[in-house]
Design a protein around this motif. Sequence first.
Motif, short mmCIF file in Angstrom:
data_model
loop_
_atom_site.label_atom_id
_atom_site.label_comp_id
_atom_site.label_asym_id
_atom_site.label_seq_id
_atom_site.Cartn_x
_atom_site.Cartn_y
_atom_site.Cartn_z
N ALA A 39 0.83 -1.21 0.00
CA ALA A 39 0.00 0.00 0.00
C ALA A 39 0.87 1.25 0.00
N HIS A 59 0.62 3.99 -3.08
CA HIS A 59 0.25 5.39 -2.87
C HIS A 59 1.35 6.34 -3.31
N TYR A 94 0.79 7.82 5.38
CA TYR A 94 -0.49 8.28 5.91
C TYR A 94 -1.65 7.52 5.26
N HIS A 95 -1.62 7.41 3.93
CA HIS A 95 -2.74 6.76 3.24
C HIS A 95 -2.68 5.25 3.36
N SER A 130 -1.80 3.70 5.95
CA SER A 130 -2.28 3.40 7.30
C SER A 130 -3.71 3.82 7.53
N GLY A 131 -4.39 4.24 6.48
CA GLY A 131 -5.76 4.71 6.64
C GLY A 131 -5.85 5.99 7.45
N GLY A 132 -4.80 6.80 7.39
CA GLY A 132 -4.79 8.08 8.10
C GLY A 132 -4.38 7.99 9.55
N ARG A 133 -3.90 6.83 9.99
CA ARG A 133 -3.55 6.67 11.40
C ARG A 133 -2.09 6.94 11.70
N THR A 170 0.69 0.07 11.77
CA THR A 170 -0.50 0.85 12.04
C THR A 170 -0.90 0.71 13.50
N SER A 199 -6.36 5.48 16.55
CA SER A 199 -5.87 6.66 15.85
C SER A 199 -5.26 7.64 16.82
#
Length: 381
Positions: A234, A238, A273-274, A276-279, A366, A370
């Motif tokens: 991922a 990205h 960032y992306h 990790s889904g923003g985490r 991750t 959050s």
Amino acid sequence: MDSSSRAVIATALGLPAVLLLLLLVVVGADPSSSCATPLASGGAAGVEGPTEQTVAGLSERQLQLARNGVAIGKQRRMPEPVIIAELAAQATESSFRNLANPAVPESLNYSNDGLGYDHDSVGPHQMRASIWGSVGIATLMDPLYQINWFYDQAERLGAAAGAMSPAELAQEIERSAPNAYSGQLELARRLYALFADIDPASMPRTMPGSPAAGCGPGGSGTPLPAEASEFGRAVIEHAARWMGTPYVWGGGDTTGPTGGGFDCSGLTLYAVYHASGGRIRLPHYTQAQQDHPTAQVVPFENRAPGDLIFFTAPGDADSHHVGIYYGRDEQGRDLLLHAPQSGQTVTLTPLSAWDGEHIDVRRYSTPATSNPDTSLPGGRT
């Protein structure tokens, strides 16, 4: 009043008119856009662009393909109707997506914009592997190759292409259902208007005899390392979507390029960032990314695709550059996906380019909850 006094007054009275005229010239100027012009200001998600055209519902990745359709057409000096035909064909065949296909398993090994299921068709122009696959799947999954393929077919038609409407030309080349392309002509014209002023001088140069590069690859179509973890893959995907994007010192944040591009740590913070889904929100500074609480120290011999690699010059205490370990090429060379320096674009470079520097490898995990790091120091490469 003597003549010199009258001259002074006349000059003073005339000055505002001169300034007004100059202002009108500046305001009225319509500078060409370039490959560095952010797509988000050019029509993404329905936002009005410089041409006041709106293209609602298209993602940035889709707009990249549409822009390359125009850019490559401009590089090749194609007439406007032929470029509109190419855009209408992309819109109809794939909705401006570089599609892999489970019926062509090798295509799944390349970064793509989703899956298609039409026979053994792949890519933005849905070229069938059984017909066009002699060039190899790596070439067939390259969206720039497929756009050039369309224009090659138009050139082979010669004067006959000029006598056809855009819908007829797309039909002649793609050989799809009758009138399949007429429904996308309005969108194609709007996209052409959006990118028609792009300056070919801003595009990457190509060697004589090589296919036109347009604005360069958008990451889609690049090989995916098979040994990458889900998170590592991922991270690569990205970052790879921005291949060909200009280097800009201090550029890049969690939303994408800023100022028209990325610097090295701006690209890595975006990708992590992306992924990790923003985490995981890394700082915009190489050493701070290296020391981040989510970073796991990894011995160099245990490096894996998606890990970040930091470089420290001899005698320095802090790292000065960072990139993403991509894996090995066909020659077994380690590759780094990174934003290099001014005048260059996001690209792949052999790791051997940093021989003699100290190398640190970090792997990110991750967090369970959050807890983003909201401190974002100024950019550094």
